[in-house]
Design an enzyme around this catalytic site. Structure first.
Site, PDB file in Angstrom:
ATOM      1  N   SER A  87       0.870  -1.563  -0.336  1.00 14.24           N
ATOM      2  CA  SER A  87      -0.118   0.176   0.214  1.00 14.24           C
ATOM      3  C   SER A  87       0.565   0.967   0.049  1.00 14.24           C
ATOM      4  CB  SER A  87      -0.294   0.268   1.547  1.00 14.24           C
ATOM      5  OG  SER A  87      -1.369  -0.663   1.294  1.00 14.24           O
TER       6      SER A  87
ATOM      7  N   HIS B 125      -2.079  -9.785  -0.439  1.00 13.84           N
ATOM      8  CA  HIS B 125      -2.875  -8.382  -1.705  1.00 13.84           C
ATOM      9  C   HIS B 125      -2.590  -9.855  -2.836  1.00 13.84           C
ATOM     10  CE1 HIS B 125      -0.926  -4.940   0.846  1.00 13.84           C
ATOM     11  NE2 HIS B 125      -1.290  -5.862   1.006  1.00 13.84           N
TER      12      HIS B 125
ATOM     13  N   ASP C 211      -8.900  -3.638   3.733  1.00 16.42           N
ATOM     14  CA  ASP C 211      -7.822  -4.507   3.594  1.00 16.42           C
ATOM     15  C   ASP C 211      -7.818  -4.739   4.998  1.00 16.42           C
ATOM     16  OD1 ASP C 211      -4.863  -4.413   1.982  1.00 16.42           O
ATOM     17  OD2 ASP C 211      -4.233  -3.779   4.213  1.00 16.42           O
TER      18      ASP C 211
ATOM     19  N   HIS D 249      -6.995  -9.205   5.426  1.00 18.26           N
ATOM     20  CA  HIS D 249      -5.505  -9.702   5.965  1.00 18.26           C
ATOM     21  C   HIS D 249      -6.172 -10.609   7.433  1.00 18.26           C
ATOM     22  CE1 HIS D 249      -2.418  -7.698   3.290  1.00 18.26           C
ATOM     23  NE2 HIS D 249      -2.812  -6.377   4.184  1.00 18.26           N
TER      24      HIS D 249
ATOM     25  N   ASP E 138      -5.719   0.362  -3.855  1.00 23.74           N
ATOM     26  CA  ASP E 138      -4.291   0.703  -4.550  1.00 23.74           C
ATOM     27  C   ASP E 138      -3.882  -0.689  -4.866  1.00 23.74           C
ATOM     28  OD1 ASP E 138      -5.348  -0.401  -2.457  1.00 23.74           O
ATOM     29  OD2 ASP E 138      -4.107   0.425  -0.565  1.00 23.74           O
TER      30      ASP E 138
ATOM     31  N   THR F 282      -1.860   4.505   3.233  1.00 25.76           N
ATOM     32  CA  THR F 282      -2.211   5.720   2.006  1.00 25.76           C
ATOM     33  C   THR F 282      -1.892   7.142   2.639  1.00 25.76           C
ATOM     34  OG1 THR F 282      -3.346   3.969   1.456  1.00 25.76           O
ATOM     35  CG2 THR F 282      -4.471   6.075   0.653  1.00 25.76           C
TER      36      THR F 282
ATOM     37  N   GLU G  11      -9.904   7.338   2.723  1.00 23.95           N
ATOM     38  CA  GLU G  11      -9.776   6.047   2.430  1.00 23.95           C
ATOM     39  C   GLU G  11     -10.368   5.247   3.243  1.00 23.95           C
ATOM     40  OE1 GLU G  11      -5.867   2.995   3.373  1.00 23.95           O
ATOM     41  OE2 GLU G  11      -6.127   4.582   4.500  1.00 23.95           O
TER      42      GLU G  11
END
Length: 517
Positions: free
Chosen positions: A112, A455, A338, A342, A379, A175, A333
């Site tokens: 990121s 990712h 994300d 994860h 991203d 970010t 954001e």
């Protein structure tokens, strides 16, 4: 047991013989009429919006790959009592869509930080680095100087626009940091996380850079409170809980320094929802909102009395920023999409995506496409998928309508390619029917065991509306995005093409721009 499984399987197959969907969808006229309405709308796009963009908004869904967008669309519809597949997200309504290639200069599957440098600073970079070119090497402080690159947030500020950052992560997370910091390691949140050698060599932590590099950012909202306060200073919301206490070894109180520096500028520091929503945006020029010591809570777990939603933060931010007659730039954001992935917690991730879509809708109500270029993208993606031949209207968190023909066990539609959801019990795959697979924190099964899911490397979508949104078309490198935004707003390296011989603003033809560069 085997007979019971066969009976269940037959029942499922039988139910598939009676598809559950709206009666009108059986009539070809329904689909033809819908397509013709869509065609009519598409034809109106032949008249391109070539206005100069007064305002720029970038919505960044961290980790929001295309499978996440599709699943979030279904979830949004199901939350509204629909089957979900036919629902429109706010971003689905944007007229222009393209694909972005997300690789970092040194990584096929990116992180990121390197991606943020691309879509904010306009150049691709190495993974783990922020606001520096690919000549900088991660964690090597002495490669920082001379390799700094500036962001579109700075270009907008230098052009006289108001600028803002809103995130559900720490405000010094990857970010948002690329908007203001030049740092060879994304993990240098405060001086506490930096090696002694880097500090001695003169490198600055990211929290410090937030307040020093671009000193007058108009709106800053998110988490990350502990990185702004002296080490072991008790947190205002979680007193005497050591993990939430201040981290700074230099003893600085960056929040108090900001308050003191801005005291004559209609500034406000807030740390809870009540304080935020009690503000009159007309009386606020500078706002610093830090609502958690670390990242903000997942939306499903958020204390709705004390913590603002992303939509509420965006609402206040735009109302403050839009007062500037020269316009604004806002980075938003949805950062915890994300984190959910994860952790293998698809339900958390998808609810974060739906909340970001609400914020996109709110921004649309507060601005005009005539003068505001709005872009929604990600991203990078994740190794998240959903499949299994699920029937129409199947809950997005539900089971596939069949048993595995290998181990004769059920499986959820949502699965991960790797991650913490990998579980073997007595030498075999876990039977998901024995657990609460619809729970908020259920970790979907994964093919490869990892403590944290990774990712994904595929292209991500870029949705665009407003002035010159049509320049986002086809497949582009990720670093192209801020160049389009700067060109549309006539800022940064793209000022010249907006000045006609008479001195009035007006977009010249792109071919003329190429001759002037």
């Amino acid at each position: 047991m085997t007979a019971l499984l066969i009976i269940c399987f037959c029942l499922i197959l039988g139910s598939l013989g009676n598809p559950q969907f709206p009666e009108q969808e059986k009539d070809p006229k329904f689909w033809n009429a819908w397509a013709q309405r869509t065609l009519k709308n598409a034809l109106t796009l032949q008249e391109l919006n070539k206005n100069k963009a007064k305002n720029l908004i970038l919505f960044l869904g961290d980790g929001m790959g295309i499978p996440t967008v599709t699943a979030a669309r279904i979830l949004k519809g199901q939350l509204n009592g629909q089957s979900g597949e036919e629902t429109q997200l706010e971003m689905d309504k944007f007229p222009f869509v393209s694909l972005s290639k997300t690789y970092n200069t040194n990584a096929q599957v990116p992180d990121s930080a390197g991606t943020a440098t691309a879509y904010l600073c306009g150049v691709k970079a190495n993974e783990g680095t922020l606001g520096v070119s690919a000549a900088a090497v991660r964690s090597q402080c002495n490669t920082t100087q001379g390799n700094e690159v500036t962001s579109i947030l700075k270009w907008a500020k230098d052009a006289g626009k108001s600028v803002g950052i809103v995130t559900t992560t720490r405000v010094n997370h990857a970010t948002p940091s690329a908007a203001y910091a030049h740092c060879v390691d994304r993990d240098w949140y405060s001086d506490n996380e930096m090696p002694v050698e880097a500090l001695q060599a003169g490198c600055k932590d990211i929290a410090r850079q937030l307040f020093e590099n671009i000193p007058n950012i108009d709106v800053i909202m998110g988490g990350g409170r502990k990185y702004m306060f002296p080490k072991n200073m008790s947190d205002v919301e979680y007193p005497n809980i050591l993990k939430h206490s201040g981290t700074r070894k230099d003893g600085r109180n960056l929040v108090q320094e900001w308050v003191d520096r801005m005291k004559d500028k209609k500034n406000h520091y807030v740390w809870n929802k009540t304080q935020l929503l009690s503000l009159n945006p007309n009386n606020v020029d500078y706002l610093l909102g830090l609502f958690e010591p670390g990242d903000m809570m997942y939306d499903l777990e958020r204390n709705t009395e004390s913590d603002p939603s992303l939509t509420e933060m965006v609402d206040v931010a735009i109302k403050i920023l839009k007062k500037n007659p020269s316009g604004f730039y806002l980075l938003v954001e949805g950062g915890r999409i994300d984190h959910g992935h994860h952790e293998g917690k698809a339900k958390q991730a998808l609810h974060e995506a739906v909340e970001m879509d609400r914020a996109i809708g709110r921004a649309g109500l507060l601005t005009s496409d005539h003068e505001t270029l709005t872009i929604v993208t990600a991203d990078h993606s994740h190794v998240f998928s959903f499949g299994g031949y699920t029937p129409r209207g199947n809950t997005i968190f539900g089971l596939a309508p069949m048993l595995s023909d290998v181990d004769q066990k059920p499986f959820t539609s949502i699965l991960y390619g790797n991650g913490p959801g990998y579980k073997v019990i007595n030498g075999a795959r876990e039977n998901v029917s024995a657990v609460d697979y619809k729970g908020n924190n259920y970790q979907a099964q994964a093919a490869v065991p990892l403590n944290a899911e990774t990712h994904g490397g595929e292209d991500v979508a870029v949705f665009a509306k407003g002035p010159l949104a049509h320049l986002l078309h086809g497949v582009h490198e990720q670093n192209y995005i801020p160049h389009v935004m700067a060109y549309a707003a006539c800022i940064g390296e793209y000022r010249e093409h907006c000045m006609s011989p008479s001195g009035s603003a007006g977009l010249r033809h792109p071919t003329l721009l190429m001759h002037s560069l």
